[in-house]
Write an enzyme that holds these catalytic residues in place. Sequence first.
Site, mmCIF file in Angstrom:
data_model
loop_
_atom_site.group_PDB
_atom_site.id
_atom_site.type_symbol
_atom_site.label_atom_id
_atom_site.label_comp_id
_atom_site.label_asym_id
_atom_site.label_seq_id
_atom_site.Cartn_x
_atom_site.Cartn_y
_atom_site.Cartn_z
ATOM 1 C CG ASN A 143 -1.982 1.078 1.154
ATOM 2 O OD1 ASN A 143 -3.013 0.864 0.507
ATOM 3 N ND2 ASN A 143 -1.762 2.220 1.768
ATOM 4 C CD GLU A 144 -1.401 5.882 -0.053
ATOM 5 O OE1 GLU A 144 -0.981 6.181 1.073
ATOM 6 O OE2 GLU A 144 -2.362 6.448 -0.581
ATOM 7 C CD GLU A 315 -6.389 4.328 -0.594
ATOM 8 O OE1 GLU A 315 -6.242 5.412 0.005
ATOM 9 O OE2 GLU A 315 -5.769 3.295 -0.295
ATOM 10 C CG MET A 365 -11.008 12.819 13.553
ATOM 11 S SD MET A 365 -12.526 12.900 14.505
ATOM 12 C CE MET A 365 -13.037 14.571 14.154
HETATM 13 C C1 GAL Z 1 -4.258 6.717 1.912
HETATM 14 C C2 GAL Z 1 -4.065 5.294 2.391
HETATM 15 C C3 GAL Z 1 -5.333 4.747 3.039
HETATM 16 C C4 GAL Z 1 -5.888 5.748 4.005
HETATM 17 C C5 GAL Z 1 -6.145 7.027 3.275
HETATM 18 C C6 GAL Z 1 -6.755 8.105 4.130
HETATM 19 O O1 GAL Z 1 -3.057 7.400 1.799
HETATM 20 O O2 GAL Z 1 -3.706 4.423 1.342
HETATM 21 O O3 GAL Z 1 -5.029 3.534 3.701
HETATM 22 O O4 GAL Z 1 -4.971 5.934 5.031
HETATM 23 O O5 GAL Z 1 -4.930 7.533 2.787
HETATM 24 O O6 GAL Z 1 -6.919 9.296 3.409
#
Ligand code: GAL
Length: 641
Positions: A143-144, A315, A365
Site C-alpha cells: 500500500n502506497e 482511493e 475523523m
Molecule cells: C491513503 C491510504 C489509506 C488511508 C487514506 C486516508 O493514503 O492508502 O489507507 O490511510 O490515505 O486518506
Amino acid sequence: MKRALGVCYYPEHWPEDIWAKDAAEMVAAGITWVRIGEFAWSRLEPAPGVFEFGWLDTAIETLGAAGLRVVLGTPSATPPHWMLDQFPDMLALDAHGQPRTFGSRRHYCHSHDGYRDAAAAMTARLGERYGRNAHVAAWQIDNEYGCHDTTLSYSNAARRAFCRWLSHHYQSVEMLNKSWGNVFWSMEYPRFDAVDLPNLTVTQANPSHEMAFRRFSSDQVVQWNAAQAAALRPHTDAPLIHNYMGRELNFDHFAVARDLDIASWDSYPIGFLSDRLEATPDHKAAYLQQGDPDMQAFHHDLYRAMNKGRWWVMEQQPGPVNWAPYNPAPLPGMVRLWSWEAFAHGAEVVSYFRWRQAPFAQEQMHAGLLRPDNQPAPGLDEARQVAKELAEMPVVSIAQAPVALIFDYASQMAWDVLPQGADFNYFRLMLEAYRALRRRGLSVDILPADVTDLTGYKMVLAPGLAVLPEALQNAIAEDTEVSLIGPRSNLITDELHIPVPMGPNLPWLDVTVTRVESIPPGHARAVPGGGALVHWVEALEGSAEVRVKTQDGATCLVANGSHYYLGGWPDVPLWDRLLTRLGTEAGLELVTLPEGLRLRDTATHRFAFNYGAAPVEWEGQSISPADFAYCPLRQISPATL
Ligand code: GAL
C-alpha cells in the site's frame, strides 16, 4: 473501455453479520469493485505460522455472492508485532538514525531480506489460496510505497544492501571514487564496505553519493514489489496493481510498473491542496473545497503512462480527510466531478476510500461513504449518481493528446539532492508547466524520459529534465515540430557532475548555460511585454537565435526554428505568453478559459470541469461550480474557442 466504481472495505473492522448487508448496499449504489485485505495481517496470521483464513474466505464469498469483484490486497504495509519480535532490525531508521517504530503502518525497511522474504511468503500463501478464486479479479501489492516518507531508510540492512549495490554498480572502488569525484575533501574510500549511508555527515554529503543512495533506495522498492509480483504470478492470471500516492516521488514508479499490469493512485484533492502544494493563499482559498484544478489531472496523465494506458484511482476522497492541517468538506458535486474527471482521463475504475467511516483509531475523523452510525454520508449520493451516469455513457475512449510533457523521477531525485535554491523543486516546475498548458485548454500526455517515439505530438516539453537521453533527443529532432527544453535540462551528468562541454549540449541548438542563479521569493527578472523569471535564472551563450531577453538585457529564450531552450523559471504570465507562442507555432487549438475551468478531450468528447466558485458559460451551457459538462468533439464550434 467500460468504466466502473469501486470502494475500499475492511471486513475485519466490522462484525461478520453486517457484511452481507454492506455488500448488498454497495451493489445497490452501483459499485462493482471492492478492495479488501491490505492491512489485515494480524488477523490473517495472529501468531507466526498460525493462519486464520476462514474469515477472509467468508468475506470474499459474501462480497462475491452479492456480485462484487474483489481486489485483494497483500498486507505487507502492516507487519504484525510478532514480526518485529522475529526481526527487531526490520524497522527503517530515519536520517537522524532513529527507528521508525511500531504503532502505525509502513514500519519496515525495504532492504531487510528477512522481512522481504516473509512478506513474499505471505503473498504466495494468499496467491495459493485465492489466486483462482472466481471473485478475486485483481490484486493490490502492498500500500502506497513511499508514503509517510518511507522510501529512504538509514538502517544497517540498508547500509549492507547499499554496499552490495555499489559494488555491483561500480565494479571497483577506484571506479566509485573516480565517478563520485572523491578526491575532493579526501573522501576516497578504501573498500566498498567502508562507504556509509549519506546521513549524519558533518556537512552536505557528496551529491554523487547522495544520488547513488537515492537510486539504490528506488531500486529497493522495485525489488520489493517484484518479489511479491513473482510470488503471485504462478497462482493467478488476475492483474497486479499498486496504489501510488500523489506527489510521492522518491522512487521510480515507471520501474515499479514493469512488474505490474495496472497502475493506480490515491486521489485526495482537498488534502493535497492543503498539504502537498505550493500555492498562494488566494489560490488555496479559491479551491479550498474543490482541490487544485490541475493536481488530479496531472497524476491521471502520469499514471496513464505507466502500464500501456491501464490505470485506476484506487482511493478517491469521499468527504473530509483527517490528515491535512485543515480538512474542509468537498463542495457538493466535487466527489462526482473528481470521479468523472478521472474517467475522462482514462481511469478504468474509481474506487472510494472508504465504505464506512471507522469510529476508532487513526482515521476516525476520515469520512467514508457511510457515517460511523451507518447512515449515508454526502459522498454516497454522488457515487450513486456517477454510477447512474456511467450506465448512460459507459464508454470513454482515450486519444493521443497533442502535447507531450516528459516526466522523470531521477530528475526529481537529482534536484532534491542539488537544489541550488530553496525554491527549485522539479515536481513544482512540472506542475506549473502542466497548469499553463491546461489554462489554454490543452490535453496532455505525460511520458517517461526513455520514450523513443514522439510521433503524433505537435509539441513536446522537457523542463528540468536532468539528463536528456540520446534516444529522446533523436525523437524530439525527428518526430516533433515544436519543443521546449529547459530550464535546467541536460545540465548535469548521471553522477550529478557538471559536464564539459557544459550543457545543454543539444544537437539542434548552439546554446551553453554558463552560469545559474537561484533567486528568493519577492525577486524576479522582468521580461518586456509581461511576465518574469522567478526562482531560477540561467546565463545563456552561443549562436542560437535570441527570441526573448529580460528587461536587463539577458537572453532567456533561444531557438532554432521552433525548437527552444528556456533559460529560467517563468512566472504565470510568462508561461502563458510562451505557451501561446509555441502552441500557435505548433498549430494547436488554444482556448482562453475562465478561472477554474479545465478541459479534457477523449477520443469522442470534450469534457469541461468547473473547479471554480462561479458558474461559467461553455459551449452554450452554463456549468455550475463543482459541476461539469461534455460535448461530442465534432459539435464544438471553433468560433467559440
Ligand atoms: C491513503 C491510504 C489509506 C488511508 C487514506 C486516508 O493514503 O492508502 O489507507 O490511510 O490515505 O486518506
